[in-house]
Design an enzyme around this catalytic site. Structure first.
Site, short mmCIF file in Angstrom:
data_model
loop_
_atom_site.label_atom_id
_atom_site.label_comp_id
_atom_site.label_asym_id
_atom_site.label_seq_id
_atom_site.Cartn_x
_atom_site.Cartn_y
_atom_site.Cartn_z
N ARG A 49 12.31 -8.36 10.02
CA ARG A 49 13.30 -9.03 10.87
C ARG A 49 13.48 -10.51 10.51
O ARG A 49 14.51 -11.10 10.81
CB ARG A 49 12.92 -8.88 12.34
CG ARG A 49 13.49 -7.56 12.87
CD ARG A 49 13.28 -7.43 14.33
NE ARG A 49 11.85 -7.41 14.60
CZ ARG A 49 11.31 -6.88 15.69
NH1 ARG A 49 12.07 -6.36 16.61
NH2 ARG A 49 10.02 -6.87 15.87
N LYS A 188 -10.95 1.59 -4.74
CA LYS A 188 -11.99 0.78 -5.38
C LYS A 188 -12.65 1.60 -6.48
O LYS A 188 -13.01 2.76 -6.27
CB LYS A 188 -13.06 0.35 -4.35
CG LYS A 188 -12.55 -0.64 -3.31
CD LYS A 188 -13.68 -1.02 -2.36
CE LYS A 188 -13.18 -1.80 -1.16
NZ LYS A 188 -12.89 -3.20 -1.42
N HIS A 246 -12.73 3.82 6.41
CA HIS A 246 -13.51 3.48 5.22
C HIS A 246 -14.90 4.15 5.24
O HIS A 246 -15.32 4.75 4.25
CB HIS A 246 -13.71 1.97 5.09
CG HIS A 246 -12.42 1.19 5.10
ND1 HIS A 246 -11.23 1.70 4.66
CD2 HIS A 246 -12.14 -0.09 5.50
CE1 HIS A 246 -10.28 0.78 4.78
NE2 HIS A 246 -10.81 -0.31 5.29
#
Ligand code: BG6
Length: 484
Positions: A49, A188, A246
């Protein structure tokens, strides 16, 4: 493994004025561009926006790239990349704005040969994931004749029910193979190496089970606090921010059965099986197996409610009820403002069954410990007992070390580079499937419900390993955390 070459496409980023875009996404795309891993013509369109001209947006991105590489991108490499960055301001939940965006994209297709191929990246507040994904479809922007891939950032859902609602609303417009639920941990190198370590070596698999392993510790400790993300963090907390995604990703990679092929669905099937076997605690069980902590001073942080009960620390004991892991505890822990930034998986083996040395010289032999260091000092170490030179049989624990930097040098692709490239190439292996998300929430939902019934997190001083109750969790099992 040889990778196919990328099709030219347009990467459309919603929430482009946010931090993630300038700090991670664009620097990653710039790096892929420099390595010639993305096709000529590939363009980036940021939208949000906020009002920016193309040039103002490019300037902002250039600063982000400078922060990322530590140096100013040079003109010869920056200018041709920047030329393909565009910005469209508008409200993505509004049909007219979406149509204007569509016109811009069609024009880029015509000029750059991007053939209607799209990566739609939702880097917005989670409440906008479903409305924007729906609006893209309703505005007809998926009907371009090219491929369509939707990337959804985390947290994916707030609890089991909202995650299911989100999965269902995305499924109204997108096939499962078009949805890329991102968890940057999977990008990773060291996390991907968990699979290679387990399945490219014959010697670990025979001992990778309850017969030889005493317990597993999975820790993602952070030294930093919540920085300038107070408002987001206070609505999220450590369980949703790190543990549900994670930590459970790491757990599933350690616990899964060997897949039969390096194939996205075969690998993800095995991860889902492992998550299915994680014991579901009842909200009442949670009292003794979960610890919720909050660092002292958290409620004074900007954007945080002065009465907040949001957790900045999470620890839990889990069991995986199957033949391989029955009764082997998996201890999970994550927190902010801890003494160091360390992510690691420690696999503690059992003690030798019989001590044959003279007990006056050898009190006890430390059990073998395998540590997969995810970050920093990426590497793997294995401890074992060794005879100290001399006339007595004295045993001392020593380390066998693998260090990424010494063997491979320090350059490793950043997680977002790898994941964006995989998405552009259409490889979903390192993205979470809907059933994986559902299982992860089934594990965490009782904890969310237990906490919602009341109570407060236990406070802990910054720069410590969390509340004492976290140490008690292991002490009761006659174990202790491995504090780096
Ligand atoms: C993010 C969380 O997903 O992971 C952050 O939102 C956290 O709060 C970060 O700091 C940790 O990632 P890394 O790669 O630095 O371990």
């Amino acid at each position: 493994m040889a990778r196919s070459s990328a099709d030219p496409c347009i990467v459309v980023i919603f929430g482009a004025s946010g931090d993630l875009t300038s700090r991670k996404l664009l620097p990653a795309l710039h790096s892929l561009y420099l390595q010639e891993l993305i096709a000529p013509g590939t363009s980036i369109v940021g939208t949000s926006r906020s009002a920016f001209s193309d040039d103002a947006f490019r300037k902002r991105i250039r600063e982000g790239v400078r922060g990322y590489c530590g140096k100013n991108p040079v003109g010869a490499s920056w200018n041709p990349f920047a030329q393909n960055i565009h910005y469209v301001s508008g409200d993505a939940t509004d049909e007219r704005s979406m149509q204007e965006l569509g016109q811009e994209l069609a024009q880029i297709d015509a000029e750059e040969g991007t053939k209607g191929n799209r990566v739609w990246y939702l880097a917005t507040a989670p409440s906008l994931f479903s409305p924007i994904a729906g609006q893209i479809a309703k505005a007809g922007l998926l009907d371009t004749g090219g491929w369509q891939r939707l990337v959804v950032e985390k947290p994916f859902g707030f609890d089991l029910e909202s995650a299911r609602t989100l999965n269902a609303s995305l499924a109204d417009h997108y096939r499962e193979d078009q949805i890329y639920r991102i968890d940057h941990y999977l990008g990773k190198e060291t996390v991907q190496n968990v699979l290679v370590f387990r399945f490219a070596n014959a010697i670990f698999e025979p001992i990778w089970n309850r017969r030889y392993i005493d317990h597993v510790q999975i820790m993602a400790a952070e030294q930093g606090g919540i920085e300038d993300r107070g408002t987001f963090y206070d609505q999220t907390g450590a369980l949703r921010d790190v543990a549900q995604n994670h930590l459970l990703q790491l757990l599933s990679l350690i616990a899964m059965e060997p897949p039969v092929a390096w194939d996205a669905d075969v690998i993800r099937d095995q991860k889902v099986q492992a998550l299915k076997a994680v014991r579901r605690w009842s909200p009442d069980d949670c009292r003794s197996v979960v610890v919720r902590g909050q660092y002292e001073g958290y409620r004074q942080e900007e954007g945080v409610s002065s009465r907040s009960s949001t957790e900045t620390f999470f620890a839990a004991k889990m069991y995986i009820d199957n033949w391989r892991w029955a009764e082997v505890p998996f201890y999970l822990r994550t927190g902010k403002k801890m003494p160091s930034k360390t992510t690691e998986i420690a696999i503690q083996f059992k003690r030798v069954p019989h001590l044959l040395f003279d007990r006056t010289a050898v009190q006890e032999i430390d059990p073998n410990l395998l540590v997969l260091r995810i970050q920093p000092d990426e590497g793997i170490s294995l401890t074992f007992g060794t005879k100290v030179p001399g006339p007595e049989v004295e045993v001392r624990t020593v380390d066998m070390e693998f260090d990424y930097d010494s063997d491979f040098g320090s350059g490793r692709p950043a997680a977002y580079e790898r994941l964006l490239l995989d998405c552009i190439l259409g490889d979903p292996t390192l993205f979470a499937r809907s059933d994986e998300i559902d299982q992860a929430w089934q594990i965490m939902d009782p904890i969310v419900k237990h906490w919602a019934r009341g109570g407060r997190p236990r406070s802990y001083p910054p720069d410590t390993w969390g509340p004492e109750a976290s140490d008690d969790l292991l002490r009761l099992d006659r174990r202790s955390w491995r504090n780096s």
